[in-house]
Design a protein around this motif. Structure first.
Motif, PDB file in Angstrom:
ATOM      1  N   LEU A 229      42.415  32.264  29.237  1.00 51.19           N
ATOM      2  CA  LEU A 229      42.577  32.999  27.991  1.00 51.19           C
ATOM      3  C   LEU A 229      41.454  32.592  27.047  1.00 51.19           C
ATOM      4  CD1 LEU A 229      46.439  32.855  27.365  1.00 51.19           C
ATOM      5  CD2 LEU A 229      45.102  34.651  28.452  1.00 51.19           C
ATOM      6  N   GLU A 230      40.694  33.600  26.571  1.00 55.87           N
ATOM      7  CA  GLU A 230      39.577  33.342  25.659  1.00 55.87           C
ATOM      8  C   GLU A 230      40.005  33.647  24.228  1.00 55.87           C
ATOM      9  OE1 GLU A 230      36.386  35.701  27.052  1.00 55.87           O
ATOM     10  OE2 GLU A 230      35.868  34.348  28.709  1.00 55.87           O
ATOM     11  N   ARG A 231      39.642  32.759  23.310  1.00 56.79           N
ATOM     12  CA  ARG A 231      39.948  32.944  21.895  1.00 56.79           C
ATOM     13  C   ARG A 231      38.659  32.837  21.093  1.00 56.79           C
ATOM     14  NH1 ARG A 231      43.904  29.477  23.875  1.00 56.79           N
ATOM     15  NH2 ARG A 231      46.054  30.292  23.764  1.00 56.79           N
ATOM     16  N   ALA A 232      38.526  33.704  20.112  1.00 56.86           N
ATOM     17  CA  ALA A 232      37.334  33.681  19.259  1.00 56.86           C
ATOM     18  C   ALA A 232      37.671  33.026  17.932  1.00 56.86           C
ATOM     19  CB  ALA A 232      36.827  35.093  19.030  1.00 56.86           C
ATOM     20  N   ARG A 233      36.886  32.013  17.574  1.00 55.84           N
ATOM     21  CA  ARG A 233      37.004  31.366  16.265  1.00 55.84           C
ATOM     22  C   ARG A 233      35.649  31.472  15.570  1.00 55.84           C
ATOM     23  NH1 ARG A 233      40.509  25.803  17.136  1.00 55.84           N
ATOM     24  NH2 ARG A 233      42.426  26.827  17.910  1.00 55.84           N
ATOM     25  N   GLY A 234      35.534  32.539  14.777  1.00 55.40           N
ATOM     26  CA  GLY A 234      34.224  32.817  14.173  1.00 55.40           C
ATOM     27  C   GLY A 234      33.247  33.246  15.266  1.00 55.40           C
ATOM     28  N   GLU A 235      32.149  32.511  15.377  1.00 54.71           N
ATOM     29  CA  GLU A 235      31.151  32.818  16.397  1.00 54.71           C
ATOM     30  C   GLU A 235      31.325  31.969  17.648  1.00 54.71           C
ATOM     31  OE1 GLU A 235      27.385  32.274  14.600  1.00 54.71           O
ATOM     32  OE2 GLU A 235      27.592  33.969  13.211  1.00 54.71           O
ATOM     33  N   ILE A 236      32.407  31.181  17.662  1.00 53.58           N
ATOM     34  CA  ILE A 236      32.638  30.283  18.803  1.00 53.58           C
ATOM     35  C   ILE A 236      33.755  30.856  19.660  1.00 53.58           C
ATOM     36  CG2 ILE A 236      33.290  27.954  19.508  1.00 53.58           C
ATOM     37  CD1 ILE A 236      32.229  26.953  16.833  1.00 53.58           C
ATOM     38  N   PHE A 237      33.514  30.916  20.983  1.00 55.21           N
ATOM     39  CA  PHE A 237      34.523  31.372  21.934  1.00 55.21           C
ATOM     40  C   PHE A 237      35.063  30.171  22.690  1.00 55.21           C
ATOM     41  CE2 PHE A 237      32.328  35.272  21.091  1.00 55.21           C
ATOM     42  CZ  PHE A 237      33.299  36.246  21.213  1.00 55.21           C
ATOM     43  N   GLU A 238      36.394  30.111  22.763  1.00 58.96           N
ATOM     44  CA  GLU A 238      37.058  29.042  23.504  1.00 58.96           C
ATOM     45  C   GLU A 238      37.804  29.647  24.693  1.00 58.96           C
ATOM     46  OE1 GLU A 238      39.650  27.018  20.911  1.00 58.96           O
ATOM     47  OE2 GLU A 238      38.073  25.994  19.774  1.00 58.96           O
ATOM     48  N   ALA A 239      37.743  28.986  25.819  1.00 57.54           N
ATOM     49  CA  ALA A 239      38.446  29.436  27.025  1.00 57.54           C
ATOM     50  C   ALA A 239      39.412  28.339  27.467  1.00 57.54           C
ATOM     51  CB  ALA A 239      37.456  29.753  28.136  1.00 57.54           C
ATOM     52  N   ASN A 240      40.671  28.691  27.597  1.00 52.76           N
ATOM     53  CA  ASN A 240      41.702  27.727  27.988  1.00 52.76           C
ATOM     54  C   ASN A 240      42.446  28.228  29.224  1.00 52.76           C
ATOM     55  OD1 ASN A 240      41.241  26.007  25.754  1.00 52.76           O
ATOM     56  ND2 ASN A 240      42.475  27.379  24.470  1.00 52.76           N
ATOM     57  N   LEU A 241      42.848  27.265  30.036  1.00 47.06           N
ATOM     58  CA  LEU A 241      43.696  27.582  31.187  1.00 47.06           C
ATOM     59  C   LEU A 241      45.151  27.573  30.735  1.00 47.06           C
ATOM     60  CD1 LEU A 241      42.162  25.568  34.160  1.00 47.06           C
ATOM     61  CD2 LEU A 241      42.244  28.035  33.908  1.00 47.06           C
ATOM     62  N   GLU A 242      45.882  28.670  30.993  1.00 45.47           N
ATOM     63  CA  GLU A 242      47.291  28.768  30.623  1.00 45.47           C
ATOM     64  C   GLU A 242      48.123  28.968  31.887  1.00 45.47           C
ATOM     65  OE1 GLU A 242      48.591  28.317  27.746  1.00 45.47           O
ATOM     66  OE2 GLU A 242      46.747  28.225  26.548  1.00 45.47           O
ATOM     67  N   PRO A 243      49.212  28.194  32.051  1.00 46.90           N
ATOM     68  CA  PRO A 243      50.057  28.356  33.252  1.00 46.90           C
ATOM     69  C   PRO A 243      51.024  29.543  33.117  1.00 46.90           C
ATOM     70  CG  PRO A 243      50.923  26.602  31.891  1.00 46.90           C
ATOM     71  CD  PRO A 243      49.667  27.080  31.204  1.00 46.90           C
ATOM     72  N   ILE A 244      51.228  30.245  34.215  1.00 45.18           N
ATOM     73  CA  ILE A 244      52.197  31.337  34.294  1.00 45.18           C
ATOM     74  C   ILE A 244      52.969  31.171  35.591  1.00 45.18           C
ATOM     75  CG2 ILE A 244      52.519  33.825  34.582  1.00 45.18           C
ATOM     76  CD1 ILE A 244      50.233  34.306  32.751  1.00 45.18           C
ATOM     77  N   TRP A 245      54.291  31.232  35.492  1.00 44.85           N
ATOM     78  CA  TRP A 245      55.127  31.112  36.690  1.00 44.85           C
ATOM     79  C   TRP A 245      55.296  32.483  37.335  1.00 44.85           C
ATOM     80  CZ3 TRP A 245      56.693  27.064  39.380  1.00 44.85           C
ATOM     81  CH2 TRP A 245      56.640  25.803  38.771  1.00 44.85           C
ATOM     82  N   THR A 246      54.971  32.557  38.596  1.00 46.50           N
ATOM     83  CA  THR A 246      55.269  33.745  39.398  1.00 46.50           C
ATOM     84  C   THR A 246      56.300  33.331  40.433  1.00 46.50           C
ATOM     85  OG1 THR A 246      53.466  33.272  40.935  1.00 46.50           O
ATOM     86  CG2 THR A 246      52.966  34.678  39.061  1.00 46.50           C
ATOM     87  N   ASP A 247      57.391  34.034  40.477  1.00 49.67           N
ATOM     88  CA  ASP A 247      58.468  33.596  41.357  1.00 49.67           C
ATOM     89  C   ASP A 247      59.307  34.792  41.792  1.00 49.67           C
ATOM     90  OD1 ASP A 247      59.776  34.248  39.050  1.00 49.67           O
ATOM     91  OD2 ASP A 247      60.281  32.200  38.508  1.00 49.67           O
ATOM     92  N   SER A 248      60.188  34.537  42.715  1.00 47.42           N
ATOM     93  CA  SER A 248      61.171  35.519  43.160  1.00 47.42           C
ATOM     94  C   SER A 248      62.483  34.776  43.366  1.00 47.42           C
ATOM     95  CB  SER A 248      60.725  36.191  44.463  1.00 47.42           C
ATOM     96  OG  SER A 248      60.570  35.234  45.488  1.00 47.42           O
TER      97      SER A 248
END
Length: 571
Positions: free
Chosen positions: A429-448
């Protein structure tokens, strides 16, 4: 019952404030509260010597948990905590001299009268009509109402009438003893033993004769309608009193001074002194359900303790013994079912048909598995083929089919079990803070996961209700960059025999992976590094098949009884 609930909000809104009502009206007095046993319920009348100003306080019922919000047209749902109808009367005082009125006519237990904080110079009352066991009962979503109820004012507004319907009907009144029947009584004593002959004799006369011959006092109920006929030979006075009490449904107990008390087990101090109490813990039954299984006349002797799941029994010893014996017979383990669930991920219905050795049905089965709509299809099998595990292993080596999970759970009859398996995926997930872009890893559960609820009777058939939910990462939204989670659901009910297998198939699982491919070294350069990177996406689509095999766990009634007895000893 449902017609009562829509009036809640209207009654609360229209209710006048207590202070305003008291200042503008002349007060009256509650002079009498009566209860009448009907053939299918109870009628309670709250009578005053003037016109009453009142309403039913549904707000208090909600606060006590008797009503909960429900997603239906009525807006509220009655719960098992619905134990009382609270009436708020603005312009009345009580002349009854007590705040507790026993009713003891099922389903109404008693009436409580309070002077609330808002009462002005003693004018203002709250009167609660309390029932025995709550409005509803049951579990597993199966509910039934114990009885409908209604309330209204009399024509001259001087009385409130509450009609509460019952799901139990009162026993017929016992026939009265005709006055012209003969009455005989003869009690003799020899060497400390008594011989009694009685026909239609008053209980008090019989106990007085026993006391006279035995030489110790006996207190007995002075009830002219209670009569007994008996023939006892060579019996001790104590045993004679116990036999009379048992035959008439009374309590008999020796006192510390050597005398005896014979009295009704409820309603009198003598009955309380002569009766005993016993706590019967329950292992498998709920206390409220156990009370429902016992006869109606026992209600006044029973108190369900929901917190510790036990029944408190108060009454004569023979009654305590019999109730405990009956509860032990009823409190036995429910039938159990072992459900085996195998989840297989595949991409070709032909491979699955080969694993099941159903090549002759390959067209129909492949259509069932590779449904273009992604819907759920059924296939019934008498049994899985021999070497089923080995066949799956070979498919995992030769094709893209793989065994995703395998579980076996034990479920009580008519209860639900939920089985799930999943994994954690990560998205950038990329977030913009002014002219700076931050990229973070976010966990998502996929299940059945799949839920199963078996229901069995005395035979080999199993009514199997199930629900399937599959959640997968489908990709990312090109506008927001947020992950898109795909959710697929299916449910149904099917009847199978013990040991037979049901195949549920056709649910698609779509997943997308997105990553950047870059030239080593150059792709990490600032500013110009983007020229040496290119996005790469891959989409995979597979299907899931679930194999459900219920097995009824068989135990004899003797084994179930021994298990219940062993649990009782442990408690």
């Amino acid at each position: 019952m449902a017609r009562l609930v829509p009036a809640i909000l209207l009654l609360v809104v229209l209710a006048a404030s207590p202070a305003a009502a008291q200042r503008g009206e002349v007060y009256c007095n509650i002079t009498e509260i009566t209860a009448e046993q009907l053939s299918n319920g109870v009628k309670v009348t709250i009578q005053a010597d003037g016109e009453l100003n009142w309403y039913l306080d549904w707000e208090q019922v909600i606060q006590q948990g008797g009503l909960t919000p429900a997603e239906n047209e009525w807006g509220h749902e009655i719960t098992e905590r619905f134990r009382r109808l609270p009436f708020r009367i603005w312009n009345a005082r009580s002349k009854l001299g007590t705040g507790f009125i026993p009713i003891n006519k099922y389903p109404i237990s008693h009436i409580e009268i309070y002077i609330p904080e808002w009462a002005h110079e003693g004018v203002g009352l709250e009167i609660h009509v309390v029932n025995y066991l709550g409005a509803v009962t049951g579990e597993g979503g199966l509910r039934r109402y114990r009885g409908d109820f209604d309330w209204r004012a009399s024509e001259d507004s001087s009385a409130i009438m509450i009609l509460w319907e019952s799901d139990r009907f009162p026993p017929p009144e016992p026939p009265k003893t005709p006055e012209d029947l003969p009455e005989e009584l003869d009690v003799t004593e020899q060497e400390g033993l008594l011989t009694l002959r009685a026909i239609n004799a008053k209980v008090q006369d019989v106990t007085n004769a026993i006391a006279r011959e035995a030489g110790f006092p006996v207190m007995a109920p002075a009830d002219g309608d209670l009569r007994v006929s008996l023939c006892l030979d060579d019996i001790s006075p104590e045993r004679a009193l116990e036999a009379i009490a048992m035959g008439c449904g009374l309590c008999a107990r020796a006192g510390p001074d050597g005398g005896w008390v014979v009295a009704s087990p409820t309603g009198t101090a003598g009955g309380y002194a002569a009766s005993g109490s016993r706590r019967v813990p329950l292992r498998y039954l709920r206390a409220l359900d156990a009370v429902d299984l016992l006869p109606n006349f026992l209600l006044e002797y029973l108190h369900p303790d929901e917190e510790s799941n036990a029944i408190i029994v108060t009454g004569p010893e023979f009654l305590l013994d019999r109730v405990e014996e009956d509860l032990r017979k009823l409190d036995i383990p429910a039938r159990e079912i072992s459900v085996e669930v195998v989840a297989v991920e595949y991409s070709s219905g032909e491979d699955m048909s080969r694993a099941l050795r159903l090549e002759r049905f390959v067209d129909d089965f492949a259509a069932g598995l590779d449904s273009l709509t992604g819907g759920l299809r059924f296939l019934w099998l008498e049994s899985l083929p021999d070497g089923w595990d080995l066949l799956l292993d070979s498919l995992e080596v030769q094709t893209s089919t793989r065994l995703r999970s395998r579980f076996r759970v034990r479920v009580l009859n008519s209860h639900q079990a939920v089985i799930g398996a999943g994994q954690q995926r990560f998205v950038i997930l990329e977030r913009a803070r002014g002219e700076i872009f931050e990229a973070n890893l976010e966990p998502i559960w996929t299940d059945s996961f799949i839920s199963v609820q078996p229901l069995v009777g005395d035979g080999d058939d199993v009514l199997l209700s199930f629900g399937v939910v599959i959640r997968s990462l489908r990709g990312t939204d090109p506008k927001t960059g947020l992950p898109i989670v795909s959710l697929r659901r299916a449910n149904g009910t099917i009847r199978v025999r013990d040991g037979e297998t049901v195949v549920l198939a056709g649910l698609r699982v779509e997943e997308e992976d997105r990553r950047d491919r870059a030239l080593p070294g150059l792709g990490a350069l600032p500013i110009v590094g983007g020229l040496f990177r290119a996005p790469e996406r891959s989409r995979t689509e597979t299907r899931l098949a679930f194999f459900l095999t219920p097995h009824i766990i068989r135990r004899s009634l003797a084994e179930r009884g021994e298990a219940s007895h062993a649990q009782t000893q442990t408690l």
